[in-house]
Enzyme design. Structure first.
Site, PDB file in Angstrom:
ATOM      1  N   GLU A 110       0.833  -1.214   0.000  1.00 37.53           N
ATOM      2  CA  GLU A 110       0.000   0.000   0.000  1.00 37.53           C
ATOM      3  C   GLU A 110       0.864   1.260   0.000  1.00 37.53           C
ATOM      4  O   GLU A 110       0.544   2.246  -0.676  1.00 37.53           O
ATOM      5  CB  GLU A 110      -0.950  -0.019   1.202  1.00 37.53           C
ATOM      6  CG  GLU A 110      -2.009  -1.117   1.045  1.00 37.53           C
ATOM      7  CD  GLU A 110      -2.916  -1.216   2.248  1.00 37.53           C
ATOM      8  OE1 GLU A 110      -2.418  -1.618   3.318  1.00 37.53           O
ATOM      9  OE2 GLU A 110      -4.105  -0.884   2.121  1.00 37.53           O
ATOM     10  N   GLU A 130      -3.918  -9.479   3.627  1.00 36.96           N
ATOM     11  CA  GLU A 130      -4.673  -9.148   4.837  1.00 36.96           C
ATOM     12  C   GLU A 130      -5.803 -10.134   5.103  1.00 36.96           C
ATOM     13  O   GLU A 130      -6.149 -10.414   6.245  1.00 36.96           O
ATOM     14  CB  GLU A 130      -5.249  -7.727   4.727  1.00 36.96           C
ATOM     15  CG  GLU A 130      -4.217  -6.612   4.905  1.00 36.96           C
ATOM     16  CD  GLU A 130      -3.495  -6.224   3.623  1.00 36.96           C
ATOM     17  OE1 GLU A 130      -3.563  -6.985   2.631  1.00 36.96           O
ATOM     18  OE2 GLU A 130      -2.851  -5.160   3.623  1.00 36.96           O
TER      19      GLU A 130
HETATM   20  C1  3H9 Z   1      -1.606  -5.069   6.977  1.00 33.85           C
HETATM   21  O1  3H9 Z   1      -0.614  -4.735   6.342  1.00 33.85           O
HETATM   22  C2  3H9 Z   1      -2.766  -4.169   7.227  1.00 33.85           C
HETATM   23  C3  3H9 Z   1      -2.781  -2.938   6.358  1.00 33.85           C
HETATM   24  O2  3H9 Z   1      -3.415  -3.228   5.123  1.00 33.85           O
HETATM   25  C4  3H9 Z   1      -3.632  -1.847   6.945  1.00 33.85           C
HETATM   26  C5  3H9 Z   1      -3.158  -1.240   8.207  1.00 33.85           C
HETATM   27  C6  3H9 Z   1      -4.013  -0.021   8.633  1.00 33.85           C
HETATM   28  N1  3H9 Z   1       4.277  -7.753  11.671  1.00 33.85           N
HETATM   29  O3  3H9 Z   1       7.342 -15.548   8.609  1.00 33.85           O
HETATM   30  P1  3H9 Z   1       8.713 -15.444   9.158  1.00 33.85           P
HETATM   31  C7  3H9 Z   1       7.662 -11.595  12.117  1.00 33.85           C
HETATM   32  S1  3H9 Z   1      -1.693  -6.595   7.675  1.00 33.85           S
HETATM   33  C8  3H9 Z   1       4.987  -8.152  12.747  1.00 33.85           C
HETATM   34  O4  3H9 Z   1       9.180 -16.498  10.076  1.00 33.85           O
HETATM   35  P2  3H9 Z   1       9.803 -15.681   6.499  1.00 33.85           P
HETATM   36  C9  3H9 Z   1       7.319 -13.048  12.389  1.00 33.85           C
HETATM   37  O5  3H9 Z   1       6.397 -13.162  13.443  1.00 33.85           O
HETATM   38  C10 3H9 Z   1      -0.121  -7.334   7.370  1.00 33.85           C
HETATM   39  N2  3H9 Z   1       5.821  -9.213  12.721  1.00 33.85           N
HETATM   40  O6  3H9 Z   1       9.822 -15.225   8.020  1.00 33.85           O
HETATM   41  C11 3H9 Z   1       8.676 -13.601  12.734  1.00 33.85           C
HETATM   42  O7  3H9 Z   1       8.963 -13.214  14.077  1.00 33.85           O
HETATM   43  P3  3H9 Z   1       9.773 -14.184  15.052  1.00 33.85           P
HETATM   44  C12 3H9 Z   1      -0.027  -7.901   6.005  1.00 33.85           C
HETATM   45  C13 3H9 Z   1       5.951  -9.864  11.555  1.00 33.85           C
HETATM   46  O8  3H9 Z   1      11.066 -15.193   5.938  1.00 33.85           O
HETATM   47  C14 3H9 Z   1       9.610 -12.828  11.806  1.00 33.85           C
HETATM   48  O9  3H9 Z   1       8.894 -11.655  11.448  1.00 33.85           O
HETATM   49  N3  3H9 Z   1       1.244  -8.595   5.868  1.00 33.85           N
HETATM   50  C15 3H9 Z   1       5.240  -9.499  10.412  1.00 33.85           C
HETATM   51  O10 3H9 Z   1       9.442 -17.111   6.408  1.00 33.85           O
HETATM   52  C16 3H9 Z   1       9.980 -13.586  10.550  1.00 33.85           C
HETATM   53  O11 3H9 Z   1       8.785 -14.030   9.906  1.00 33.85           O
HETATM   54  C17 3H9 Z   1       1.338  -9.920   6.062  1.00 33.85           C
HETATM   55  O12 3H9 Z   1       0.376 -10.583   6.355  1.00 33.85           O
HETATM   56  C18 3H9 Z   1       4.376  -8.386  10.486  1.00 33.85           C
HETATM   57  N4  3H9 Z   1       3.673  -7.951   9.411  1.00 33.85           N
HETATM   58  O13 3H9 Z   1       8.572 -14.902   5.833  1.00 33.85           O
HETATM   59  C19 3H9 Z   1       2.706 -10.524   5.876  1.00 33.85           C
HETATM   60  N5  3H9 Z   1       5.559 -10.363   9.397  1.00 33.85           N
HETATM   61  O14 3H9 Z   1      11.116 -14.352  14.398  1.00 33.85           O
HETATM   62  C20 3H9 Z   1       3.030 -11.455   7.007  1.00 33.85           C
HETATM   63  C21 3H9 Z   1       6.462 -11.214   9.912  1.00 33.85           C
HETATM   64  O15 3H9 Z   1       9.774 -13.455  16.349  1.00 33.85           O
HETATM   65  N6  3H9 Z   1       4.378 -11.974   6.964  1.00 33.85           N
HETATM   66  N7  3H9 Z   1       6.696 -10.932  11.216  1.00 33.85           N
HETATM   67  O16 3H9 Z   1       8.976 -15.452  15.078  1.00 33.85           O
HETATM   68  C22 3H9 Z   1       4.763 -12.956   6.105  1.00 33.85           C
HETATM   69  O17 3H9 Z   1       4.022 -13.383   5.254  1.00 33.85           O
HETATM   70  C23 3H9 Z   1       6.130 -13.519   6.280  1.00 33.85           C
HETATM   71  O18 3H9 Z   1       6.563 -13.217   7.584  1.00 33.85           O
HETATM   72  C24 3H9 Z   1       7.187 -13.005   5.277  1.00 33.85           C
HETATM   73  C25 3H9 Z   1       8.607 -13.523   5.710  1.00 33.85           C
HETATM   74  C26 3H9 Z   1       6.857 -13.513   3.878  1.00 33.85           C
HETATM   75  C27 3H9 Z   1       7.239 -11.492   5.280  1.00 33.85           C
END
Ligand code: 3H9
Length: 705
Positions: A110, A130
């Protein structure tokens, strides 16, 4: 490059007249309050700085931005909120360029859409996931994406949560250009300089024209609304996403943003959002161990004993992950069947276009078959997947003990049997553990890593490493009959059987469980898995069964007739002509009626809510026992087992999260009420009593380190 300044979560550095803003918030540059604050400030400052002609946004490390900081949801919002930051970027009087590398997801995409130009590096993953968290893109994504790429492509992106490759994003109109440069800074600077050279000014997504044909766009929204209603089984946010896209078409941009915000806040408040975000973190916490983690042993070559459904599925999972695999079977014919099962999976994938002929060949080239255990002498880890019988498994482990090289890890894929007894057949029980895969093993994400009394820490670490390499979710489990999942399943399945004997039909029970959100009910599941497996377990347990416990014989009556479910054409349901969808069977109802009469039960009726409450109460109570006995490390691990292995509806977060959400006092009150009828079965778990009576919940026991 001229000067440099650090603002913490977003640092700035000027390269001639380009201000490079690097978002630096490990591990994934999530948009925390600090990042948002810094971004807002640097954009504001850039406007006033005469030396800055353009702004370039990039991420530090692997990723651009993985989205909003998920840990902040459910807490009071802190200014500036992300939609405001995006609007401020879009309003910039100087061109803002985003260079997308690694993950550009959710709020990260975004931000990029609010920027005026986008360049993507190879390997970038773009998405609006999301929906997987029970939300919708709430920082202008539902309004800007349709203007950039049309209603259909945006709906597809937002409703599936899928990731687009850089090329697919270019083709969709989401980014302007690709760069083969490996370094985001070089790629971003080169593109920004090109833009400045041609005098490019701000170009705002709010003015982009992909929604020009409103009639077509609205028809696409209508079709999506119908699809969502028909397929998303009680999920809340998909319908809201469709509504937001409708607003993008029907309302002026600023009004559309207000509609999006209202819909986003509704999603944020929903229990589904809480359940889905709990599931997100729970899955990432399972591999976290208290204390110093052990290092995994060498893990390069895998051996598999047994070429049945499980053995072949595990072989496929391992081949897919790049391992060379040696499969051992007892004779040539069995080995040939094992090899054929593996090839069959790849043939099907090839037919569906999900695999190229070259990929099929290279995977099968890593597969070796043998009928001699000696072929396993170079394997680093050997997984036994033979018939579920203690004597058979012990004989296999005695053989493996002879042939395996020193330090090789020996794993059993047993679903119920005592791993310590199996390990006792070897001279090195420290090398032995359980690796309980779920069927189909190449698809199901869950892997129970069963730790025996003597299992060494580095053996366990190797099990977790295998899971990581196979892209599975490992959950540590202790030894007991059925480990975490099957042990709890046996209990709530028994609660279902008791309801069946007391008056609910299997079809009513299945319907109530589906209405809770499961893809199928316990009797559909039993028919799919094959009734003979449960029957064999019941026969094995018969000698140790507590005679004071009620035992419902209805499933045995069906098995005695050879009605094992889908594979035999009938079970609890009828499957005429190989149908996969079962029909209700009046003969089954007659057998149930006869069993009720034999057990002298006067049938009574159960509402869907009665069924759900008993089913869940039995599950939660046994899960509390599993925790109390240390079979599971933490409540959220149990949630993961049920989400990843048993079809528990993800938006409810798993049984422990669900119990917390309805209140442990209510669950305990239910159990105490049921205990009035059947105190032998409904014994409240001491842990449940303790937590409920002290006003605590399961979440209070979750520890990650
Ligand atoms: C959003 O954006 C809402 C908006 O539209 C509007 C707002 C108003 N936040 O998965 P991994 C942590 S909603 C905080 O193991 P990978 C995760 O917990 C969001 N923490 O690594 C982990 O922590 P720990 C939309 C996050 O390399 C560490 O990072 N976005 C977030 O296998 C490593 O993660 C998503 O839904 C976060 N957003 O994969 C994306 N993301 O080491 C969600 C990750 O302490 N994330 N962490 O356990 C993913 O899909 C994967 O984490 C990603 C990396 C592909 C990025």
């Amino acid at each position: 490059m001229t000067d440099s300044a650090s603002t913490g979560a977003a640092s700035t550095r000027r390269y001639d007249d380009i201000l490079v803003v690097t978002i630096d918030h490990p591990p994934v540059n999530a948009l925390s309050a600090a990042v948002r604050g810094d971004l807002a400030r640097v954009i504001r400052e850039a406007q006033a700085d005469p030396q800055v002609r353009a702004v370039l946004l990039m991420g530090a490390g692997k990723n651009f931005i993985a989205g909003a900081d998920i840990r902040e949801f459910g807490k009071p919002p802190q200014a500036p909120i992300l939609p405001e930051v995006c609007n401020q970027i879009e309003a910039s009087a100087k061109p803002v360029v985003a260079v997308l590398h690694g993950a550009a997801l959710g709020g990260g995409l975004e931000i990029a859409m609010a920027a005026h130009y986008r360049v993507a590096l190879e390997g970038a993953k773009l998405g609006l996931p999301e929906v997987n968290l029970g939300l919708l893109p709430g920082a202008g994504g539902t309004q800007r994406a349709p203007r950039l790429m049309g209603a259909q492509a945006s709906l597809d992106l937002m409703l599936t949560g899928k990731h687009l490759s850089a090329r697919a994003a270019l083709e969709a109109g989401l980014v302007d250009t690709l760069s083969s440069d490996a370094d985001p800074l070089d790629a971003g600077l080169a593109y920004t300089r090109q833009l400045l050279a041609v005098g490019a000014g701000p170009r705002r997504s709010r003015d982009a024209g992909a929604l020009a044909d409103k009639t077509v766009a609205l028809a696409q929204v209508e079709a999506a609304a119908e699809r969502v209603a028909a397929t998303t089984r009680g999920l809340y946010s998909p319908a809201k996403i469709v509504e937001a896209v409708r607003a993008a078409i029907e309302q002026p941009f600023d009004e559309g943003l207000r509609t999006e915000r209202a819909l986003f806040l509704q999603c944020l408040d929903s229990p589904q959002r809480a359940g889905l975000i709990h599931a997100f973190f729970a899955e990432r916490d399972t591999a976290k161990m208290p204390g110093q983690p052990a290092r995994p042993r060498r893990l390069e070559r895998l051996g598999i004993v047994g070429g049945g459904t499980m053995g072949a599925g595990i072989a496929v999972a391992a081949l897919d992950a790049g391992f060379p695999v040696t499969m051992v079977e007892q004779d040539d014919a069995a080995l040939e069947r094992g090899r054929a099962r593996v090839a069959q999976v790849y043939d099907l994938l090839l037919k569906k276009g999900r695999l190229t002929p070259q990929e099929r060949e290279s995977r099968l080239a890593r597969f070796t078959g043998a009928t001699d255990y000696g072929a396993l002498d170079d394997a680093d880890l050997i997984i036994e997947a033979v018939f579920e019988d203690m004597a058979v498994k012990q004989a296999v482990f005695a053989q493996l003990d002879r042939v395996a090289k020193p330090g090789a890890v020996l794993a059993t894929n047993t679903s119920y049997l005592d791993v310590d007894h199996i390990a006792a057949a070897t001279r090195g029980p420290a090398d032995v553990l359980g690796l309980h895969f779920f069927s189909p093993a190449n698809i199901m994400k869950l892997l129970e890593v069963v730790v025996g009394e003597h299992t060494a820490a580095d053996t366990v670490a190797t099990g977790f490493e295998l899971a990581r390499r196979l892209r599975k979710i490992p959950v540590r489990a202790g030894v007991c009959d059925g480990f975490i999942g099957n042990r709890i399943l046996a209990v709530h399945r028994q609660a279902a059987d008791m309801m069946m004997e007391d008056g609910a039909s299997p079809y009513e029970i299945d319907a109530a469980v589906r209405a809770f959100g499961y893809p199928m009910g316990p009797y559909q599941m039993a028919d799919l898995a094959g009734g003979d497996i449960g029957w064999a377990t019941r026969k094995r347990r018969a000698p140790t069964r507590d005679p004071a416990q009620r035992y419902v014989q209805i499933p045995d009556r069906l098995c005695e007739r050879g009605w094992f479910g889908q594979k035999t054409g009938r079970g609890f349901y009828l499957y005429p002509d190989g149908a996969r969808q079962g029909e209700q069977d009046p003969e089954v109802l007659a057998i149930i009626a006869a069993e009720r009469a034999r057990a002298r039960v006067t049938p009574r009726s159960f509402t869907p809510e009665d069924i759900q409450r008993r089913y869940l109460a039995a599950m939660i109570n046994e899960a509390a026992n599993v925790l109390l006995q240390g079979i599971a490390q933490r409540p959220s691990d149990i949630d993961v087992v049920f989400l990843a292995g048993y079809g528990f509806p993800r938006h409810r977060g798993g049984p422990m999260h669900y119990a917390d959400s309805v209140g442990l006092d209510r669950v305990l009150a239910d159990i105490r009420g049921y205990a009035q009828e059947d105190p032998a079965f409904w014994k409240p778990s001491p842990l449940l009593v303790q937590l409920a009576e002290s006003g605590r919940n399961f979440a209070s026991l979750n520890q990650t380190a």
